[in-house]
Design an enzyme around this catalytic site. Structure first.
Site, PDB file in Angstrom:
ATOM      1  N   HIS A  38      -8.584  -4.258   7.043  1.00  9.28           N
ATOM      2  CA  HIS A  38      -7.605  -3.357   6.428  1.00  9.28           C
ATOM      3  C   HIS A  38      -8.194  -1.948   6.456  1.00  9.28           C
ATOM      4  CE1 HIS A  38      -4.585  -2.201   3.248  1.00  9.28           C
ATOM      5  NE2 HIS A  38      -5.546  -1.365   2.884  1.00  9.28           N
TER       6      HIS A  38
ATOM      7  N   ASP B 117       0.848  -1.195   0.000  1.00  9.70           N
ATOM      8  CA  ASP B 117       0.000   0.000   0.000  1.00  9.70           C
ATOM      9  C   ASP B 117       0.889   1.253   0.000  1.00  9.70           C
ATOM     10  OD1 ASP B 117      -2.338   1.550   0.150  1.00  9.70           O
ATOM     11  OD2 ASP B 117      -3.281   0.173   1.552  1.00  9.70           O
TER      12      ASP B 117
ATOM     13  N   HIS C  79      -8.114   2.406   6.284  1.00  6.75           N
ATOM     14  CA  HIS C  79      -7.476   3.641   5.808  1.00  6.75           C
ATOM     15  C   HIS C  79      -7.925   4.763   6.729  1.00  6.75           C
ATOM     16  CE1 HIS C  79      -5.186   2.769   2.143  1.00  6.75           C
ATOM     17  NE2 HIS C  79      -5.967   1.703   2.092  1.00  6.75           N
TER      18      HIS C  79
ATOM     19  N   TYR D 129     -12.299   6.141  -4.471  1.00  3.48           N
ATOM     20  CA  TYR D 129     -10.870   5.834  -4.597  1.00  3.48           C
ATOM     21  C   TYR D 129     -10.042   7.111  -4.745  1.00  3.48           C
ATOM     22  CZ  TYR D 129     -10.986   0.772  -5.265  1.00  3.48           C
ATOM     23  OH  TYR D 129     -11.100  -0.581  -5.097  1.00  3.48           O
TER      24      TYR D 129
ATOM     25  N   HIS E  31       2.092   3.184  -3.268  1.00  3.85           N
ATOM     26  CA  HIS E  31       1.341   4.312  -3.838  1.00  3.85           C
ATOM     27  C   HIS E  31       1.959   5.654  -3.426  1.00  3.85           C
ATOM     28  CE1 HIS E  31      -1.969   2.019  -5.479  1.00  3.85           C
ATOM     29  NE2 HIS E  31      -2.205   1.430  -4.327  1.00  3.85           N
TER      30      HIS E  31
END
Lengths: 327, 327
Positions: B183, B3, B185, B274, B6
């Site tokens: 998971h 991740d 964010h 996204y 990115h």
């Protein structure tokens, strides 16, 4: 901008305070706090000199606001009645009288006088993680008895976890007749989560700072909090887009560094100590050959109060002796 | 580092991956994910070219680990069986097969083959906020039926709030016989809080990244998570001080910018889209004279899937028309 004053080492300019106050006011934020980071009278060699006197900054903020009330923080022993009167003269409408969580009794005089002056007045119990819940309730009741219109659970070290916030706010809700507030720090990355729990348990006054501009890893990030409340369907009359723009375009350029969670602020939350202890622990660690994190953990266990930085040397010496004995 | 790839625009060097893997392994972290940010085979013009091929990076990570298993991500359609075999050849021990939350059926072949190769294999349901709980359960059951040993609730947009995580993990716990992962964010600043809720509800696999080095505002910050779990009395065999040092001394210098919550990542979590949509929305906003945030909110409502960036233009045009009619 009171807690944020720490981040800029108390170097806010009049123009910066005006621009931020205007932006917050325009977005609909009801209270805007302006003072030295350690409250009225904090501009000293010990706590750090302000670039611009706080009375001038208060006046500038007041002049920039159409609807918001300008608030000040006062820690008895740092600030005095003299400064409180002057702040009120300049237009401050709310004072938060702050004491260590076990020392509410020193707030009596200042709360009385603020009421006499016709100001809105709240109690602000700092390092709330370090006292048992019963003690916190007892101290909050004292502040209520002095005339406080609300009492804050202040997680100065960013050390509280959501369940601990729940327990504290719930106990206060059951014991107080006045409003309850919550002031978060994000050192353990749960400032927003803690704030949501506080609201759920009946807190009605919530602190935040745009871009987390407060001591340590900062406070509950105001624009994020409003986005989350909005997502939960709570419309509290604050304009999210305007807040986001103030955060990005006005606060961002003022920030000397980003407010991510770095080693120092994480240790602060983990050990439950004031940020002012960090530098002292690093120095003592070097001098005695001890990991500064171990020093801070032990100091946290001993529940040091702001001003007790001397304890750090004693702890470092003891740990060094233990290390020597152990090795 | 998958991740996190990115954040560095897929420019990790072999040395960086080695140093981070060695540090995580030494601290006791059991799994370390290495691949292009969009998984195996992601190094393309569309998704961004990697500086160093992921197979070389996987090999470097494997060589740096004494106890940790190196994991890879595979999104069917981007990565293929060919790359999976090659990754296993280079020493990857776990593959997470990732699909949009409603598209689990495309994972069947890759999960089967991974099992045949003797790899540990998990399903990874992305954009989990965008489907009703029953749909999520149905799709997770599909992955279980294909042979996944665990299924992850993947909050790709950082849009889930704690109660929504609770509902999802609880429903999966009641319906699956395999392990559940989470998971996070941090776009709404609740990555740690969401992770704690997931653990409380029975999730046993948790993702994190040091210094929040992941897309958007990053993931649950590993060193903070371990500090919090430690404070809760859960010893999970990971060395907090070592993690903090890797975060500060190795990951910090790699970071091109801090991972605070800025306007872009906040909008992403708020709208549930996204991060790849942000730039497109800004361009369309300028072209049609519409606030890009309004575009993203509407795109989020329509539950756009990765790759559906075209929808942004349509939405912008419609909003512009509405604005004109309204004004």
């Amino acid at each position: 901008m009171r807690d944020g004053s720490h981040v800029v080492a108390h170097q806010f300019t009049r123009e910066q305070v005006q621009a931020v106050a205007k932006g917050l006011d325009d977005a609909g934020v009801p209270y805007i706090e302006v003072s030295h980071g350690d409250g009225l009278g904090g501009s000293t060699i010990q706590y750090g000199r302000s670039l611009v006197g706080e009375m001038e900054l208060i006046e500038a903020a007041v002049a920039s606001c159409k609807q918001a009330k300008v608030a000040v923080l006062l820690i008895p022993g740092i600030g005095t009645v003299h400064e409180l009167k002057e702040a009120q003269n300049r237009g401050a409408g709310l004072v938060r009288v702050a004491t260590h969580v076990t020392e509410a009794d020193v707030s009596a005089q200042h709360i009385h006088i603020a009421r006499e002056l016709g100001m809105e007045v709240c109690g602000f119990l700092m390092m709330a993680h370090s006292a048992p819940v019963e003690k916190l309730v007892e101290q909050a009741k004292l502040m209520q008895s002095y005339g406080a219109e609300a009492v804050y659970v202040t997680d100065s070290a960013g050390a509280l976890l959501p369940d601990q916030v729940r327990e504290r706010i719930r106990a206060l809700r059951q014991s107080l007749d006045i409003e309850i507030g919550f002031h978060a720090h994000n050192n353990l990355s749960v400032a927003i989560a803690n704030t949501l729990v506080a609201l759920e348990e009946g807190a009605t006054r919530i602190d935040g700072s745009l871009r987390c501009l407060g001591a340590g890893a900062g406070n509950a990030q105001t624009e994020v909090l409003i986005a989350v409340l909005d997502r939960m369907g709570m419309d509290i009359g604050i304009d999210l887009y305007k807040l986001m723009d103030v955060a990005e375009e006005i606060v961002g350029p003022i920030m000397p560094h980003s407010q991510e969670i770095r080693k120092g602020s994480l240790v602060m939350g983990y050990a439950g100590v004031y940020s002012s202890f960090l530098l002292h622990a690093e120095r003592a660690g070097k001098r005695f050959g001890v990991d500064p994190r171990d020093i801070l953990l032990e100091v946290g266990r001993r529940k040091a109060v702001g001003g007790q930085e001397d304890m750090i040397i004693d702890v470092a010496a003891e740990l060094a002796k233990l290390q020597k004995a152990g090795g």
